[in-house]
Design a protein around this motif. Structure first.
Motif, PDB file in Angstrom:
ATOM      1  N   LEU A 184      -5.822   0.465  -1.839  1.00  0.00           N
ATOM      2  CA  LEU A 184      -7.081   0.541  -1.096  1.00  0.00           C
ATOM      3  C   LEU A 184      -6.806   0.738   0.393  1.00  0.00           C
ATOM      4  O   LEU A 184      -7.430   1.586   1.042  1.00  0.00           O
ATOM      5  CB  LEU A 184      -7.905  -0.736  -1.294  1.00  0.00           C
ATOM      6  N   THR A 185      -5.881  -0.027   0.922  1.00  0.00           N
ATOM      7  CA  THR A 185      -5.535   0.078   2.342  1.00  0.00           C
ATOM      8  C   THR A 185      -5.002   1.470   2.661  1.00  0.00           C
ATOM      9  O   THR A 185      -5.449   2.110   3.620  1.00  0.00           O
ATOM     10  CB  THR A 185      -4.493  -0.989   2.726  1.00  0.00           C
ATOM     11  N   ARG A 186      -4.079   1.947   1.852  1.00  0.00           N
ATOM     12  CA  ARG A 186      -3.491   3.268   2.084  1.00  0.00           C
ATOM     13  C   ARG A 186      -4.542   4.367   1.896  1.00  0.00           C
ATOM     14  O   ARG A 186      -4.591   5.330   2.663  1.00  0.00           O
ATOM     15  CB  ARG A 186      -2.303   3.482   1.137  1.00  0.00           C
ATOM     16  N   GLY A 187      -5.401   4.222   0.892  1.00  0.00           N
ATOM     17  CA  GLY A 187      -6.466   5.202   0.667  1.00  0.00           C
ATOM     18  C   GLY A 187      -7.422   5.273   1.841  1.00  0.00           C
ATOM     19  O   GLY A 187      -7.830   6.360   2.269  1.00  0.00           O
ATOM     20  N   ARG A 188      -7.776   4.102   2.379  1.00  0.00           N
ATOM     21  CA  ARG A 188      -8.649   4.059   3.567  1.00  0.00           C
ATOM     22  C   ARG A 188      -7.982   4.757   4.755  1.00  0.00           C
ATOM     23  O   ARG A 188      -8.631   5.492   5.497  1.00  0.00           O
ATOM     24  CB  ARG A 188      -8.958   2.617   3.943  1.00  0.00           C
TER      25      ARG A 188
END
Length: 185
Positions: free
Chosen positions: A167-171
């Motif tokens: 999620l962090t990397r996707g954001r």
């Protein structure tokens, strides 16, 4: 199936059909394949003999079966050798446009504001679609289906910390992609 069973199934299709289609479409980027997956999921739903604990358990089951069906389509030998990417892109644009139009119509205060919102949603959705599938999955499930990290981990079979970092990397990737789009200088 009796008329009562048919009505109950139609109610489930109405309740979950669009959500499952969007998830399938996010993964497969092809309208026909996404429709086939949704049909297969509801076929398995009808064949399922195990009772669900509650509505959340039922939703999680449907999402998990959808992800597995998408994986099966993606891995099929026919798809690896016969996908026409032009058709997939054209179908994607039409399907996203229909989805965006429905959302804009339901929440638009005025025509000008609706046009801006619709364009923003389209840009965001295009950016999400451009993400690698592992990020696309968690972003879609978290923001569009409003599932918790724990639920996403259970559905995808990933560890919670993996989901959190994806999620962090996707954001970060979305932020970078959208920033580049709006950077004119």
């Amino acid at each position: 199936m009796t008329n009562t069973d048919n009505r109950a199934l139609q109610q489930k299709i109405d309740e979950y059909g669009e959500m499952l289609f969007k998830l399938s479409f996010i993964r497969l980027q092809n309208v026909q394949d996404a429709e086939d997956v949704v049909q297969e999921v509801f076929y398995q739903y009808v064949r399922n003999t195990q009772p669900f604990q509650d509505a959340e358990h039922e939703k999680a089951w449907l999402l998990k079966v959808t992800m597995n069906a998408c994986r099966k389509v993606w891995r099929s030998a026919w798809r690896r050798h016969h996908v026409d990417w032009r058709d997939a892109v054209e179908g994607r644009d039409e399907a996203w446009q229909e989805s965006i139009d429905r959302e804009a119509e339901s929440a638009a205060p005025g025509p000008e504001e609706a046009a801006f919102r619709m364009e923003d949603r389209r840009r965001l959705m295009d950016a999400v679609m451009a993400l690698p599938i592992k990020y696309r999955d968690v972003i879609h499930l978290f923001y569009y289906e409003e599932l918790s990290v724990k639920e996403i981990a259970r559905i995808t079979g990933r560890v919670e910390s993996t989901v959190t970092s994806q999620l962090t990397r996707g954001r970060e990737l979305l932020k970078k992609s959208l920033k580049e789009e709006y950077d004119f200088g």
